[in-house]
Scaffold this active site. Structure first.
Site, PDB file in Angstrom:
ATOM      1  N   LYS A  79       2.824   1.005   3.837  1.00 20.95           N
ATOM      2  CA  LYS A  79       2.383   2.385   3.689  1.00 20.95           C
ATOM      3  C   LYS A  79       2.074   2.734   2.243  1.00 20.95           C
ATOM      4  O   LYS A  79       1.042   3.312   1.928  1.00 20.95           O
ATOM      5  CB  LYS A  79       3.469   3.329   4.242  1.00 20.95           C
ATOM      6  CG  LYS A  79       3.093   4.811   4.183  1.00 20.95           C
ATOM      7  CD  LYS A  79       1.897   5.101   5.071  1.00 20.95           C
ATOM      8  CE  LYS A  79       1.551   6.574   5.097  1.00 20.95           C
ATOM      9  NZ  LYS A  79       0.301   6.818   5.840  1.00 20.95           N
TER      10      LYS A  79
ATOM     11  N   GLU B 199     -14.418   4.578   6.427  1.00 18.62           N
ATOM     12  CA  GLU B 199     -13.062   4.923   6.830  1.00 18.62           C
ATOM     13  C   GLU B 199     -12.807   4.561   8.287  1.00 18.62           C
ATOM     14  O   GLU B 199     -11.733   4.044   8.634  1.00 18.62           O
ATOM     15  CB  GLU B 199     -12.815   6.421   6.590  1.00 18.62           C
ATOM     16  CG  GLU B 199     -11.469   6.940   7.048  1.00 18.62           C
ATOM     17  CD  GLU B 199     -10.290   6.351   6.296  1.00 18.62           C
ATOM     18  OE1 GLU B 199      -9.150   6.556   6.746  1.00 18.62           O
ATOM     19  OE2 GLU B 199     -10.490   5.684   5.268  1.00 18.62           O
TER      20      GLU B 199
ATOM     21  N   GLU C 252      -7.431  -1.934  10.482  1.00 20.28           N
ATOM     22  CA  GLU C 252      -6.017  -1.835  10.154  1.00 20.28           C
ATOM     23  C   GLU C 252      -5.122  -1.974  11.370  1.00 20.28           C
ATOM     24  O   GLU C 252      -4.098  -2.678  11.315  1.00 20.28           O
ATOM     25  CB  GLU C 252      -5.719  -0.481   9.494  1.00 20.28           C
ATOM     26  CG  GLU C 252      -6.129  -0.367   8.044  1.00 20.28           C
ATOM     27  CD  GLU C 252      -5.793   0.995   7.484  1.00 20.28           C
ATOM     28  OE1 GLU C 252      -5.205   1.039   6.392  1.00 20.28           O
ATOM     29  OE2 GLU C 252      -6.107   2.013   8.122  1.00 20.28           O
TER      30      GLU C 252
ATOM     31  N   LYS D 154      -9.975   1.968   9.631  1.00 23.35           N
ATOM     32  CA  LYS D 154      -8.956   2.305  10.631  1.00 23.35           C
ATOM     33  C   LYS D 154      -8.936   1.280  11.755  1.00 23.35           C
ATOM     34  O   LYS D 154      -7.870   0.841  12.200  1.00 23.35           O
ATOM     35  CB  LYS D 154      -9.218   3.708  11.204  1.00 23.35           C
ATOM     36  CG  LYS D 154      -8.892   4.830  10.259  1.00 23.35           C
ATOM     37  CD  LYS D 154      -7.397   4.964  10.096  1.00 23.35           C
ATOM     38  CE  LYS D 154      -7.060   5.784   8.866  1.00 23.35           C
ATOM     39  NZ  LYS D 154      -7.213   5.050   7.612  1.00 23.35           N
TER      40      LYS D 154
ATOM     41  N   TRP E   1       8.989  -6.810   2.049  1.00 20.98           N
ATOM     42  CA  TRP E   1       7.614  -7.175   2.399  1.00 20.98           C
ATOM     43  C   TRP E   1       7.261  -8.357   1.521  1.00 20.98           C
ATOM     44  O   TRP E   1       7.216  -8.238   0.300  1.00 20.98           O
ATOM     45  CB  TRP E   1       6.676  -5.989   2.164  1.00 20.98           C
ATOM     46  CG  TRP E   1       5.311  -6.139   2.715  1.00 20.98           C
ATOM     47  CD1 TRP E   1       4.950  -6.218   4.032  1.00 20.98           C
ATOM     48  CD2 TRP E   1       4.084  -6.174   1.971  1.00 20.98           C
ATOM     49  NE1 TRP E   1       3.584  -6.301   4.140  1.00 20.98           N
ATOM     50  CE2 TRP E   1       3.020  -6.283   2.902  1.00 20.98           C
ATOM     51  CE3 TRP E   1       3.772  -6.139   0.617  1.00 20.98           C
ATOM     52  CZ2 TRP E   1       1.691  -6.351   2.505  1.00 20.98           C
ATOM     53  CZ3 TRP E   1       2.455  -6.205   0.224  1.00 20.98           C
ATOM     54  CH2 TRP E   1       1.431  -6.306   1.182  1.00 20.98           C
TER      55      TRP E   1
ATOM     56  N   ARG F 125       7.240   2.011   5.866  1.00 14.80           N
ATOM     57  CA  ARG F 125       6.607   1.433   4.682  1.00 14.80           C
ATOM     58  C   ARG F 125       6.070   0.027   4.931  1.00 14.80           C
ATOM     59  O   ARG F 125       5.297  -0.491   4.138  1.00 14.80           O
ATOM     60  CB  ARG F 125       7.609   1.399   3.519  1.00 14.80           C
ATOM     61  CG  ARG F 125       8.083   2.761   3.086  1.00 14.80           C
ATOM     62  CD  ARG F 125       9.293   2.654   2.179  1.00 14.80           C
ATOM     63  NE  ARG F 125       8.960   2.135   0.872  1.00 14.80           N
ATOM     64  CZ  ARG F 125       8.644   2.879  -0.181  1.00 14.80           C
ATOM     65  NH1 ARG F 125       8.589   4.188  -0.054  1.00 14.80           N
ATOM     66  NH2 ARG F 125       8.388   2.322  -1.340  1.00 14.80           N
TER      67      ARG F 125
ATOM     68  N   HIS G  42     -31.544  -4.039   5.561  1.00 12.81           N
ATOM     69  CA  HIS G  42     -31.207  -4.872   4.415  1.00 12.81           C
ATOM     70  C   HIS G  42     -30.079  -5.851   4.731  1.00 12.81           C
ATOM     71  O   HIS G  42     -29.410  -6.324   3.812  1.00 12.81           O
ATOM     72  CB  HIS G  42     -30.846  -3.997   3.216  1.00 12.81           C
ATOM     73  CG  HIS G  42     -31.971  -3.128   2.758  1.00 12.81           C
ATOM     74  ND1 HIS G  42     -32.979  -3.586   1.948  1.00 12.81           N
ATOM     75  CD2 HIS G  42     -32.266  -1.832   3.040  1.00 12.81           C
ATOM     76  CE1 HIS G  42     -33.840  -2.598   1.725  1.00 12.81           C
ATOM     77  NE2 HIS G  42     -33.419  -1.527   2.378  1.00 12.81           N
TER      78      HIS G  42
ATOM     79  N   CYS H  84       8.295  -2.667   0.124  1.00  7.40           N
ATOM     80  CA  CYS H  84       9.739  -2.863   0.201  1.00  7.40           C
ATOM     81  C   CYS H  84      10.492  -1.546   0.033  1.00  7.40           C
ATOM     82  O   CYS H  84      10.025  -0.631  -0.645  1.00  7.40           O
ATOM     83  CB  CYS H  84      10.191  -3.839  -0.876  1.00  7.40           C
ATOM     84  SG  CYS H  84       9.321  -5.408  -0.871  1.00  7.40           S
TER      85      CYS H  84
ATOM     86  N   ASN I  37      12.534  -3.906  -5.655  1.00  6.98           N
ATOM     87  CA  ASN I  37      11.154  -3.611  -5.261  1.00  6.98           C
ATOM     88  C   ASN I  37      10.245  -3.988  -6.425  1.00  6.98           C
ATOM     89  O   ASN I  37      10.610  -3.825  -7.590  1.00  6.98           O
ATOM     90  CB  ASN I  37      10.954  -2.122  -4.966  1.00  6.98           C
ATOM     91  CG  ASN I  37      11.488  -1.736  -3.607  1.00  6.98           C
ATOM     92  OD1 ASN I  37      12.012  -2.566  -2.875  1.00  6.98           O
ATOM     93  ND2 ASN I  37      11.379  -0.455  -3.277  1.00  6.98           N
ATOM     94  N   GLY I  38       9.028  -4.430  -6.120  1.00  3.97           N
ATOM     95  CA  GLY I  38       8.068  -4.727  -7.164  1.00  3.97           C
ATOM     96  C   GLY I  38       7.923  -6.220  -7.390  1.00  3.97           C
ATOM     97  O   GLY I  38       8.261  -7.049  -6.542  1.00  3.97           O
TER      98      GLY I  38
END
Length: 612
Positions: free
Chosen positions: A607, A485, A492, A489, A74, A27, A508, A2, A98-99
């Site tokens: 973000k 990573e 995402e 990506k 958000w 964000r 395995h 947010c 926010n939060g």
């Protein structure tokens, strides 16, 4: 996450608030809203979706006001609907937040018992009603907010206005970042200084527990009712360069900015092929006594920490543990004396990492255990930088795309510099080895430039991923975290299910997934694990898998049926993870573009993760 923007001025600030929200779009959010105090009334517009929807509504309604607050939300409590969008009101009070208010249900039940009616599913609305209730016992908005804050549990930042106080904006920071933008005859608040750069480059960075009262001509900051001074800092105007320029997406721009970002990061530490005498000079005493390292991070930063573990153990001969912050903070880990705790975060405000740092510092102090702390971060004014003993900045500049690229590779560069410095202080790395790696670091920007020349070839290969639903990334040694990573990506931004594995783990379990429809991405630098990796590739091909190999140009790996090879320039094996990050970033980017996803703002993600 947010975003908050607010201001009090002598002029109408409607356009300033909307522009600030646009600058916070990176964000991640699902709705946006604005509330202004105009002629003794709160005028408000809220819309689901992009800020452009809100901007159109505000224009049509012709909203104006010299005092106001705005927000991008958000969703955490309640679905992304107009009723749940901020700002929230209670009579003459408007609030942005926010939060998370962790005890909101308890507060809501109490407020409903007193007759308050809720119009949203959010935790934020309780704050508006609590302020409204507190104003029954005091005429001062600041005093009312000071009564409310102790009732709130959680991590949050607040912006609050009231129609009876047309020259007053109240701001609260408790666990979520908030800055004050200092103007002439006007002052502003925001969760990110970038939102305010069109109107000021002078900022006051609020600290934990601060409550601020802003008017057009004055800024007051209080802690527990006592006035305190917070310094005004001037920000370098160059950080405002956040335009996409000639690039279609911020992510692509930031991929191509990596050579310069890495050059900036290493320049603060290297003088030719040697560490500068002043590099981390104030940390030398702590480094000399360090017996082990504990790295704490989340997401992409966690992957950077995993690579640093190889470097610290193999180069500096130091035991190193790496842990996801959201697990570390709740595990009550044993605190060992002479441990260096390294927090890695792009924003320096990552909620779990910051909480883990604070808890560790509190517990070590209570037990009288000597530790040292260091932050690796891209924001010089962040909470983590301020709250650790030492810090090492990644000079990547603003990164707008949600999927981290240049922030990640500059973290790796910084972590190698940290490794070299610790090894130098403890005399566990020879001067010759330091010079060798320093020389290779100086050369890395050129190697990445050469690697970027493979962009068109990687675009061609990405066509073969367009219809896929699953993918495996494989690597060994320091390339294993790059496999993680790369998979992250792809997940995402393209929404393809992808997993990263250590190639030696194929037998395995993951080998069961391999068939003709499963693309396998291989990371193959020319290191001492190459022969073993080639054997793993044979295992995959024997089961019908199609290989997409990013291979050192001297590896001997060639194109053949169902094996597509992109040659990567030769690089010092210690630094190969930095270089091999680039092709997996490009692959993920091109696949996402072909699949038509929102590359810079992927669904459900933000973000900067400033709440749990």
């Amino acid at each position: 996450m947010c975003g908050i923007v607010g201001g009090v001025a002598e002029r109408s600030i409607t356009n300033i608030l909307i522009e600030g929200l646009k600058r916070l779009e990176y964000r991640g959010y699902d709705s946006a809203g604005v509330a202004l105090v105009d002629q003794g009334q709160i005028v408000r517009e809220r819309r689901v979706g992009k800020v452009a929807n809100l901007e159109q509504a505000v224009t049509e309604a012709d909203l104006h006001g010299a005092l106001g607050i705005a927000h991008t939300r958000w969703a955490t409590h309640g679905k992304p609907t107009e009723n749940n969008a901020h700002p929230h009101t209670s009579g003459p009070v408007a609030v942005v937040h926010n939060g998370i208010i962790e005890n909101y249900q308890e507060l809501k039940d109490s407020l409903e018992a007193r007759g308050y009616v809720f119009s949203s599913q959010t935790d934020t609305e309780v704050v508006a009603h609590l302020v409204h209730e507190a104003l029954k016992s005091t005429p001062e908005l600041l005093k009312a907010v000071e009564q409310v804050v102790p009732q709130l549990k959680g991590a949050y930042a607040l912006g609050i206005v009231h129609t009876d106080h047309p020259n007053e904006l109240i701001a609260v920071r408790e666990g979520s970042p908030l800055v004050i933008g200092v103007g002439i005859g006007e002052n502003f608040i925001s969760s990110d200084q970038l939102a305010l750069l069109p109107v000021t480059n002078r900022f006051v960075y609020l600290e934990e527990g601060d409550i601020a009262r802003l008017s057009r001509d004055n800024i007051e900051v209080f802690v527990n009712g006592t006035a305190v001074k917070r310094p005004v800092k001037e920000l370098d105007a160059t950080v405002s360069n956040v335009s996409k320029g000639e690039y279609k997406h911020y992510m692509l721009k930031e991929i191509y900015e990596q050579p310069e970002a890495i050059q900036q990061t290493i320049s603060q530490a290297l003088n030719d092929y040697h560490l500068r005498d002043d590099f981390l000079k104030t940390a030398e005493a702590d480094f000399a006594s360090v017996q082990q390292v504990q790295i704490i991070a989340c997401g992409t930063s966690y992957h950077a920490g995993m690579i640093a573990r190889y470097w610290l153990e193999q180069l500096a001969d130091l035991p190193c543990q790496v842990e996801i912050a959201s697990e570390f903070r709740y595990r009550a880990p044993v605190i060992v004396a002479n441990t260096l705790y390294v927090c890695i975060s792009q924003s320096g405000e990552t909620a779990d990492t910051l909480a883990a740092l604070r808890d560790t510092q509190k517990r070590s102090a209570a037990r009288g255990i000597s530790i040292s702390t260091l932050t690796i971060c891209n924001v010089a004014t962040s909470s983590m930088v301020r709250e650790t003993s030492h810090h090492l900045l990644t000079l990547a500049g603003p990164e707008i795309g949600v999927a981290s690229t240049k922030a990640f590779t500059t973290q790796l560069a910084a972590l190698m510099l940290l490794t070299l410095k610790i090894g130098q202080v403890k005399q566990s790395i020879s001067a010759e080895r330091i010079a060798e790696i320093a020389a290779a670091l100086w050369h890395i920007p050129k190697v990445i430039l050469d690697t970027l020349q493979n962009d068109r070839e990687i675009l061609h290969l990405s066509e073969l991923f367009k219809e896929k639903q699953h993918c495996l990334f494989l690597g060994r040694g320091t390339e294993y975290p790059i496999a993680l990573e790369g998979a992250l990506k792809l997940k995402e931004i393209s929404y393809i299910h992808a997993e990263g594995y250590a190639a030696g783990e194929l037998k395995h379990g993951p080998l069961a997934l391999v068939d003709q429809d499963m693309p396998i991405v291989i990371l193959a630098p020319n290191d001492d694990m190459l022969d073993k990796l080639k054997s793993n590739m044979e295992e995959v091909q024997a089961r019908g898998g199609e290989l997409f190999v990013f291979a050192d140009e001297n590896s001997g790996i060639q194109d053949k049926e169902r094996q597509h090879v992109v040659n990567v320039p030769a690089v010092n094996t210690w630094l190969a993870p930095i270089v091999y990050s680039v092709p997996v970033q490009l692959l993920s980017y091109h696949v996402a573009v072909l699949r038509g996803t929102d590359v810079d703002q992927p669904r459900n993600l933000a973000k900067s993760v400033t709440v749990e």
